[in-house]
Design an enzyme around this catalytic site. Structure first.
Site, short mmCIF file in Angstrom:
data_model
loop_
_atom_site.label_atom_id
_atom_site.label_comp_id
_atom_site.label_asym_id
_atom_site.label_seq_id
_atom_site.Cartn_x
_atom_site.Cartn_y
_atom_site.Cartn_z
N VAL A 58 0.83 -1.20 0.00
CA VAL A 58 0.00 0.00 0.00
C VAL A 58 0.86 1.26 0.00
O VAL A 58 1.72 1.44 0.86
CB VAL A 58 -0.95 0.00 1.22
CG1 VAL A 58 -1.59 1.38 1.39
CG2 VAL A 58 -2.03 -1.04 1.04
N GLN A 140 -3.21 -4.91 -8.18
CA GLN A 140 -3.83 -5.66 -7.08
C GLN A 140 -4.98 -4.88 -6.44
O GLN A 140 -4.88 -3.67 -6.21
CB GLN A 140 -2.82 -6.00 -6.00
CG GLN A 140 -3.41 -6.96 -4.95
CD GLN A 140 -2.53 -7.18 -3.74
OE1 GLN A 140 -2.31 -6.28 -2.96
NE2 GLN A 140 -2.02 -8.40 -3.60
N CYS A 169 -3.67 -9.53 3.29
CA CYS A 169 -3.47 -8.40 4.20
C CYS A 169 -3.94 -8.77 5.61
O CYS A 169 -5.10 -9.12 5.80
CB CYS A 169 -4.23 -7.17 3.70
SG CYS A 169 -4.01 -5.73 4.77
N LYS A 208 -3.07 -13.78 -4.14
CA LYS A 208 -1.99 -13.86 -3.14
C LYS A 208 -2.60 -14.24 -1.80
O LYS A 208 -3.52 -13.56 -1.31
CB LYS A 208 -1.27 -12.52 -3.03
CG LYS A 208 -0.04 -12.51 -2.13
CD LYS A 208 0.75 -11.22 -2.36
CE LYS A 208 2.07 -11.26 -1.59
NZ LYS A 208 1.89 -10.95 -0.18
N ALA A 295 8.95 -7.83 -0.43
CA ALA A 295 8.27 -6.59 -0.04
C ALA A 295 9.23 -5.73 0.77
O ALA A 295 9.87 -4.82 0.24
CB ALA A 295 7.01 -6.92 0.77
N GLU A 296 9.38 -6.02 2.05
CA GLU A 296 10.20 -5.17 2.91
C GLU A 296 11.68 -5.21 2.53
O GLU A 296 12.38 -4.21 2.67
CB GLU A 296 10.00 -5.56 4.37
CG GLU A 296 8.60 -5.25 4.88
CD GLU A 296 8.49 -5.34 6.39
OE1 GLU A 296 9.53 -5.45 7.05
OE2 GLU A 296 7.36 -5.30 6.90
#
Length: 634
Positions: A58, A140, A169, A208, A295-296
């Site tokens: 996001v 997405q 999420c 996902k 991601a991170e």
């Protein structure tokens, strides 16, 4: 199911009304050639069989960030990197043009059902999904209503390669809105959401998910998603309750189990535990997945997917230690690339002319001149824009007040201000439009991730960044870059002067000892911290303590209910428990546990972002501390 069908029918009517009468025929315009819709592995191969994937996040996997990540790959490999957009809210995307246009910008004008499409002579690509430089791209959505999901998906379908459904999420806002991982108990609805897109959309649908409590349950979940029509299955190897300090490690064995028990033609992406480049191949080997998503790890190091330069070919952007054991992209180099992408694509200006990045052995006259001519000014000039000055401890332990150092830089005048006049032909360059641009709104949190380790050493830069809330204030980011470049130069000179001993020698020795002490402890992050430790002038991952470590440090606290249960268990066992037993009692069950955090580690409540969407990055209105973000990503 009757009530759900009624709701769906009502939502479909509402969605159609919001989109206008043309929406129903938008994908079947007379004379327009229809795409050949591929499925599963055939579709995967048609987009180049990508092995590496930028995760949907996001407000964090927006166009400029995708371009930055791609920029580290050779030109002929950039199209092979698959990227996801940030997660969009399907209902808001359908109903609210302002939300839509401030999140997704495939064309210069407003995005609507009758907007120019790639097969139209009026089509002029802009940023998102631009076929020249932003493909392959999946968009997405989070959704709990098939009608809204289909309406939103039809709007983006002409400008992307697939539409992805977020079923992962884990955040509180997803629980309140009943989407993401909080749909996993409603497998019928999940099937309907995916199957609707599979039947009605001209491009493939993907999904996902997160793993469930058992491998068998996760397999049934995956089979349902695939049976509904998903062409690609991304599996995040963590459960829903694994977030924040409870994140822990992703379980690659679950993904391997799916690989071995699903049809061989199934395309699977693995997600979780990617901290550095070497982890990519480790994950592929361990899971058998077709691709690996980050991601991170990508947020901390956008060069994650690129092969490190060979020894002797580092150039000015890549640093390598004297013994050759450690390396990484310099923060000043990454920040330069990022700002230049903002100039070129978002602001549509030529980037400033910059001097080459400093390397030891270069002339230091510019550095000495800048230091001698710099004028220290108090933060009073910025009081109206940000929090009051903070006192920080200096190296000798005394308190000092942060000041802003203004230096002369070798940049063009355009770096400090934007020309926002006469933009009738480019409404996206209007001042208000820039303030809500998804690429400019995301700059501050991105820079905090990139500079996370840097600002722990240089709190003055942290405070400068805290005041640069929006990328439309590009002059503030140029000032930050100037400070970063000077401090990196000084750090490199000190590293050379000390023969390399200035690089946290004591910290490394401590990490080596911790690794030895905990080599048989699967709940220790010491080895990961040691392997990924770099100097502060190099981008590097942010490694969370594992649950047991967070509990021992006081970052997590047991609720009264858990303390009572632990005491009862201890009494029944007739002996004392230890930290490991405590962690097992908290994290070992199948249900989400009531674990409280200390006040300083309280989970952030997502707030309304500048671009009209929900963001999990803490507002810096009242603090200059590094934001403890909780990414809204599955």
């Amino acid at each position: 199911m009757a009530s759900h069908s009624t709701t769906t029918a009502s939502s479909l009517t509402s969605a159609a009304a919001n989109l206008g009468a043309t929406e129903a025929n938008a994908t079947t315009t007379p004379g327009a050639p229809k795409r050949t819709k591929l499925h599963g592995r055939a579709f995967y191969e048609s987009i180049g069989s990508p092995k590496y994937i930028v995760a949907p996040m996001v407000d964090q996997s927006e166009f400029a960030w995708r371009m930055l990540t791609r920029s580290f790959l050779p030109a002929d490999e950039q199209h092979k990197l698959l990227c996801y957009t940030p997660m969009f809210h399907a209902r808001l995307f359908t109903e609210a043009p302002k939300y839509r246009d401030s999140h997704f910008q495939p064309i210069r004008g407003p995005l609507a059902a009758d907007s120019p499409r790639p097969d139209s002579p009026d089509y002029v690509p802009f940023l998102d999904g631009n076929p020249d430089f932003d493909r392959s791209l999946f968009v997405q959505f989070c959704a709990n209503d098939p009608a809204y999901l289909l309406s939103a998906a039809k709007l983006v379908a002409p400008y992307c390669d697939a539409v992805d459904l977020n079923l992962g999420c884990p955040q509180g806002i997803a629980k309140r809105g009943q989407y993401g991982s909080f749909l996993q108990e409603n497998q019928e609805l999940i099937f309907e959401l995916i199957n609707t897109l599979h039947k009605e959309l001209d491009i493939p649908v993907t999904a996902k998910i997160r793993i469930l409590d058992t491998k068998e349950a996760t397999l049934k979940y995956a089979q349902n998603v695939l049976r509904a029509g998903a062409s690609i299955l991304t599996v995040h190897g963590r459960r829903r309750e694994q977030k924040g300090h409870q994140t822990g490690l992703a379980d690659w064995e679950y993904i391997r189990y799916l690989r071995e028990n699903l049809p061989k033609e199934t395309v699977i992406f693995a997600n979780g535990n990617i901290l550095q480049h070497a982890d990519l191949e480790k994950c592929l080997a361990a899971t058998g997945a077709d691709g690996v998503m980050s991601a991170e790890g990508n947020l901390s190091d956008p060069g994650l997917f690129a092969r490190p330069p060979a020894v002797g070919e580092e150039g000015r952007e890549y640093w390598r230690s004297k013994d050759g054991s450690r390396g990484g992209w310099r923060v000043d180099a990454v920040l330069r690339r990022y700002l230049d992408i903002i100039y070129k694509y978002v602001l549509e200006q030529k980037p400033p002319v910059r001097r080459p990045l400093f390397m030891p052995g270069d002339d230091v006259a510019w550095l000495e001149e800048a230091s001698s001519t710099s004028s220290e000014t108090t933060q009073a000039n910025d009081d109206s824009e940000g929090p009051a000055r903070k006192k920080h401890k200096s190296a000798n332990g005394s308190a000092s007040t942060t000041t802003t150092t203004t230096t002369t830089t070798n940049t063009t005048a355009s770096s400090s201000s934007l020309n926002t006049t006469n933009n009738s032909n480019n409404p996206h360059l209007d001042k208000k439009a820039l303030q809500t641009s998804p690429n400019l709104v995301s700059m501050q949190p991105h820079c905090f991730h990139l500079l996370r380790h840097f600002v722990t050493h240089h709190t003055d830069v942290r405070d400068l960044l805290a005041r640069a809330r929006n990328g439309s204030e590009i002059g503030k980011y140029e000032a930050i870059l100037s400070q970063v470049e000077h401090k990196v130069a000084q750090g490199l000179l000190e590293y050379e002067r000390t023969g390399g001993s200035s690089f946290d020698v004591d910290v490394l020795e401590t990490l080596y000892q911790e690794t030895e002490d905990s080599k048989d402890d699967p709940e220790s992050s010491a080895q990961a911290r040691r392997e990924n430790k770099r100097p502060w002038w190099v981008v590097q991952p942010i490694i969370r303590p594992l649950p047991k470590e967070a509990l021992a440090k006081g970052a997590l606290q047991l609720s009264k209910k858990e303390l009572k249960a632990q005491a009862a268990k201890k009494a029944a066992a007739g002996g004392g428990g230890d930290a490991e037993t405590t962690v097992a009692s908290v994290f070992g069950g199948s249900k989400e546990k009531e674990v409280k955090k200390t006040a300083s580690e309280e989970a952030l409540v997502p707030v309304q972002g500048q671009n009209g969407g929900e963001t999990a990055v803490e507002s810096l209105e009242t603090t200059t501390n590094y934001p403890k973000s909780e990414l809204l990503s599955g």
